[in-house]
Structures are given as C-alpha cells and as structure tokens.
Scaffold this motif. Structure first.
Motif, PDB file in Angstrom:
ATOM      1  N   GLU A  14       0.823  -1.209   0.000  1.00 39.06           N
ATOM      2  CA  GLU A  14       0.000   0.000   0.000  1.00 39.06           C
ATOM      3  C   GLU A  14       0.859   1.262   0.000  1.00 39.06           C
ATOM      4  N   ARG A  15       2.073   1.172   0.533  1.00 41.13           N
ATOM      5  CA  ARG A  15       2.982   2.317   0.466  1.00 41.13           C
ATOM      6  C   ARG A  15       3.397   2.591  -0.974  1.00 41.13           C
ATOM      7  N   VAL A  16       3.497   1.532  -1.744  1.00 46.05           N
ATOM      8  CA  VAL A  16       3.873   1.671  -3.148  1.00 46.05           C
ATOM      9  C   VAL A  16       2.683   2.128  -3.983  1.00 46.05           C
ATOM     10  N   ASP A  17       1.526   1.561  -3.695  1.00 41.26           N
ATOM     11  CA  ASP A  17       0.319   1.854  -4.484  1.00 41.26           C
ATOM     12  C   ASP A  17      -0.838   2.100  -3.521  1.00 41.26           C
ATOM     13  N   GLU A  18      -1.105   3.374  -3.255  1.00 35.71           N
ATOM     14  CA  GLU A  18      -2.166   3.720  -2.311  1.00 35.71           C
ATOM     15  C   GLU A  18      -3.549   3.330  -2.831  1.00 35.71           C
ATOM     16  N   SER A  19      -3.652   3.161  -4.132  1.00 39.38           N
ATOM     17  CA  SER A  19      -4.948   2.799  -4.713  1.00 39.38           C
ATOM     18  C   SER A  19      -5.132   1.292  -4.824  1.00 39.38           C
ATOM     19  N   LEU A  20      -4.249   0.535  -4.173  1.00 40.27           N
ATOM     20  CA  LEU A  20      -4.332  -0.924  -4.245  1.00 40.27           C
ATOM     21  C   LEU A  20      -5.706  -1.386  -3.779  1.00 40.27           C
ATOM     22  N   PRO A  21      -6.469  -2.030  -4.654  1.00 38.71           N
ATOM     23  CA  PRO A  21      -7.821  -2.445  -4.263  1.00 38.71           C
ATOM     24  C   PRO A  21      -7.776  -3.646  -3.333  1.00 38.71           C
ATOM     25  N   PRO A  22      -8.735  -3.762  -2.440  1.00 36.26           N
ATOM     26  CA  PRO A  22      -8.774  -4.942  -1.569  1.00 36.26           C
ATOM     27  C   PRO A  22      -9.090  -6.182  -2.382  1.00 36.26           C
ATOM     28  N   GLY A  23      -8.460  -7.282  -2.021  1.00 32.60           N
ATOM     29  CA  GLY A  23      -8.741  -8.536  -2.709  1.00 32.60           C
ATOM     30  C   GLY A  23      -9.965  -9.199  -2.121  1.00 32.60           C
ATOM     31  N   GLU A  24     -10.320 -10.318  -2.684  1.00 32.83           N
ATOM     32  CA  GLU A  24     -11.471 -11.072  -2.187  1.00 32.83           C
ATOM     33  C   GLU A  24     -11.009 -11.956  -1.035  1.00 32.83           C
ATOM     34  N   GLY A  25     -11.164 -11.454   0.184  1.00 31.04           N
ATOM     35  CA  GLY A  25     -10.720 -12.190   1.356  1.00 31.04           C
ATOM     36  C   GLY A  25      -9.233 -11.991   1.593  1.00 31.04           C
ATOM     37  N   ALA A  26      -8.727 -12.642   2.647  1.00 33.61           N
ATOM     38  CA  ALA A  26      -7.332 -12.479   3.039  1.00 33.61           C
ATOM     39  C   ALA A  26      -6.375 -12.940   1.946  1.00 33.61           C
ATOM     40  N   GLU A  27      -6.690 -14.057   1.284  1.00 35.34           N
ATOM     41  CA  GLU A  27      -5.807 -14.579   0.244  1.00 35.34           C
ATOM     42  C   GLU A  27      -5.715 -13.611  -0.927  1.00 35.34           C
ATOM     43  N   GLY A  28      -6.848 -13.015  -1.296  1.00 36.82           N
ATOM     44  CA  GLY A  28      -6.846 -12.062  -2.395  1.00 36.82           C
ATOM     45  C   GLY A  28      -6.020 -10.835  -2.085  1.00 36.82           C
ATOM     46  N   GLU A  29      -6.079 -10.373  -0.842  1.00 42.37           N
ATOM     47  CA  GLU A  29      -5.291  -9.212  -0.453  1.00 42.37           C
ATOM     48  C   GLU A  29      -3.795  -9.513  -0.540  1.00 42.37           C
ATOM     49  N   VAL A  30      -3.410 -10.717  -0.175  1.00 44.75           N
ATOM     50  CA  VAL A  30      -2.001 -11.099  -0.231  1.00 44.75           C
ATOM     51  C   VAL A  30      -1.522 -11.191  -1.676  1.00 44.75           C
ATOM     52  N   THR A  31      -2.291 -11.833  -2.536  1.00 38.54           N
ATOM     53  CA  THR A  31      -1.851 -11.986  -3.924  1.00 38.54           C
ATOM     54  C   THR A  31      -1.761 -10.637  -4.624  1.00 38.54           C
ATOM     55  N   ALA A  64      -1.055  -7.800  -3.155  1.00 35.40           N
ATOM     56  CA  ALA A  64       0.131  -7.147  -2.597  1.00 35.40           C
ATOM     57  C   ALA A  64       1.408  -7.707  -3.215  1.00 35.40           C
ATOM     58  N   ILE A  65       1.450  -9.018  -3.408  1.00 35.51           N
ATOM     59  CA  ILE A  65       2.629  -9.640  -4.019  1.00 35.51           C
ATOM     60  C   ILE A  65       2.845  -9.091  -5.425  1.00 35.51           C
ATOM     61  N   GLY A  66       1.762  -8.966  -6.175  1.00 36.15           N
ATOM     62  CA  GLY A  66       1.877  -8.430  -7.527  1.00 36.15           C
ATOM     63  C   GLY A  66       2.444  -7.023  -7.549  1.00 36.15           C
ATOM     64  N   VAL A  67       2.027  -6.196  -6.596  1.00 39.12           N
ATOM     65  CA  VAL A  67       2.519  -4.818  -6.529  1.00 39.12           C
ATOM     66  C   VAL A  67       4.001  -4.786  -6.177  1.00 39.12           C
ATOM     67  N   LEU A  68       4.398  -5.533  -5.147  1.00 33.40           N
ATOM     68  CA  LEU A  68       5.785  -5.484  -4.679  1.00 33.40           C
ATOM     69  C   LEU A  68       6.760  -6.042  -5.710  1.00 33.40           C
ATOM     70  N   PHE A  69       6.411  -7.172  -6.314  1.00 36.25           N
ATOM     71  CA  PHE A  69       7.321  -7.757  -7.299  1.00 36.25           C
ATOM     72  C   PHE A  69       7.305  -6.984  -8.613  1.00 36.25           C
ATOM     73  N   GLY A  70       6.275  -6.181  -8.815  1.00 35.85           N
ATOM     74  CA  GLY A  70       6.270  -5.309  -9.978  1.00 35.85           C
ATOM     75  C   GLY A  70       7.074  -4.042  -9.759  1.00 35.85           C
ATOM     76  N   GLU A  71       7.236  -3.659  -8.502  1.00 34.81           N
ATOM     77  CA  GLU A  71       7.938  -2.417  -8.170  1.00 34.81           C
ATOM     78  C   GLU A  71       9.430  -2.630  -7.930  1.00 34.81           C
ATOM     79  N   TYR A  72       9.783  -3.734  -7.263  1.00 29.38           N
ATOM     80  CA  TYR A  72      11.165  -3.947  -6.838  1.00 29.38           C
ATOM     81  C   TYR A  72      11.823  -5.081  -7.621  1.00 29.38           C
ATOM     82  N   GLU A  73      13.141  -4.947  -7.782  1.00 29.81           N
ATOM     83  CA  GLU A  73      13.922  -6.013  -8.390  1.00 29.81           C
ATOM     84  C   GLU A  73      13.979  -7.211  -7.433  1.00 29.81           C
ATOM     85  N   PRO A  74      14.069  -8.433  -7.967  1.00 25.60           N
ATOM     86  CA  PRO A  74      14.119  -9.619  -7.101  1.00 25.60           C
ATOM     87  C   PRO A  74      15.232  -9.577  -6.060  1.00 25.60           C
ATOM     88  N   ASP A  75      16.403  -9.030  -6.430  1.00 28.29           N
ATOM     89  CA  ASP A  75      17.510  -8.968  -5.473  1.00 28.29           C
ATOM     90  C   ASP A  75      17.182  -8.045  -4.304  1.00 28.29           C
TER      91      ASP A  75
END
Length: 201
Positions: free
Chosen positions: A110-127, A129-140
């Motif tokens: 959410e720090r990276v993308d304040e408009s991050l929409p809530p997912g469907e349940g806890a699992e959706g929120e995690v997936t 978030a993962i998409g945002v972080l791995f899209g923003e930062y290099e794997p290293d």
C-alpha cells in the motif's frame, strides 16, 4: 587412541578448515567482483570445489559419512554435456519465501500503491500485494529486504546453463522448458541444510 588414528582425525579437521577458508575466499571474490566471468571468482570457485571434494572423500574414509554438497560435473555420468564454447548462456533463479506476516506484506504494498484495491478475502489481499511489490522492486532487493516485506527466505538456487541464441520474445511463452541438467555449467544453492552442516564442522 593410536597415533595413526589421531593423525587421521587431524587430517579430517584440516580438510574441514580448508573448506571454511575456501568459502571465505570465494565470498570475498564474489563480493569484490565487478565483471561477469571474473577469473578471480572462477579460481575461487574451483578452489572451493576442490576443497569440498577432498573433505567429502576423507570424511567418508574415516567416518563412512558424506556431505550434501554436489559439484556440477564431478559425476561423469551426469556432468556437463553441452558445447565447449557455448554461444549463449541462460541463468535460471528460484527463490522460495514463506509469507510470515501477511499484514506487513500488504502494508508495504500500500505504500507503493495507495490505490491498491482490496482482494477477495485475506488470500486475495495477499496476492494483490505480491503483484505490486514484485512489480515495483527487483528480485535482489526483495531478497535483501525480505523481512521488511513480511517474507521469510527459504531455499534458493541459481543455474547457469549453455543455451542457443534466441530471438526477442522467443522463449517467453515457456521460459523454463530449457532447464536441461546436461547443459548445466554451474549452480549455486543456498539452504539452511548447508548452514547446519557448516555449523557442525
């Protein structure tokens, strides 16, 4: 204990110390390297491989035990079977993470993308978030900041294999189909299993 037995145990300990020294030299070479294929790194790798093989052999002779270390190409039956001078190489990396703190993971996203929409349940929120972080930062960077992102590092491996030159986008539909052990030039594994073995030396 006979002098011969004591000498043999001393030799095992010396071989173990040689592995530790070789690990330190390899780490120093890798961390100081500024270019791919650095001959200093290659030499340090070869010294580490030789020290590990020597330790494995004497450990087996004295205690009938072996280490979990595998040196690519050490077994003639499963060694490198690719071209002597490959035209290209392929680098495959796998890193596993345990999602230790889903709330922290979501907060960082959410720090990276304040408009991050809530997912469907806890699992959706995690997936999401993962998409945002791995899209923003290099794997290293994610690996270096894993705890900060609510992740716990697991095993990882890096494979460097000989490959044929490819056109842009050619292998993207099936990126991992070319993982052929016979084309493996070298591999580097990181695992708590190996850390535990080193702690026992």
């Amino acid at each position: 204990m006979s002098d011969a037995a004591q000498l043999t145990i001393t030799e095992v300990r010396a071989a173990a110390e040689a592995v530790k020294t070789a690990i330190d030299r390899h780490l120093q070479a890798v961390s100081s390297s500024t270019e791919p294929g650095d001959p200093v790194v290659v030499h340090a790798y070869e010294e580490l491989a030789a020290a590990a093989i020597a330790y494995d052999q004497i450990l087996y002779e004295v205690y009938d035990e072996v280490t979990p270390f595998e040196i690519p190409g050490d077994d003639a039956g499963t060694g490198y079977q690719g071209p002597e001078h490959p035209e290209a190489i392929s680098v495959l990396i796998r890193r596993d993470y345990l999602i230790a703190d889903p709330k922290r993971l979501r907060a960082q996203a959410e720090r990276v993308d304040e408009s991050l929409p809530p997912g469907e349940g806890a699992e959706g929120e995690v997936t999401a978030a993962i998409g945002v972080l791995f899209g923003e930062y290099e794997p290293d960077e994610i690996a270096a900041r894993a705890e900060e992102f609510g992740l716990e590092e697991g095993d990882s491996t890096l494979w460097v294999s000989a490959a044929d030159p490819s056109d842009p986008g050619e292998w993207l539909p099936e990126p991992f189909d070319g993982a052929d052990p016979e084309l493996l030039i070298c591999r580097f594994d990181v695992s708590e299993v190996y850390d535990d073995e080193l702690d026992e030396l």
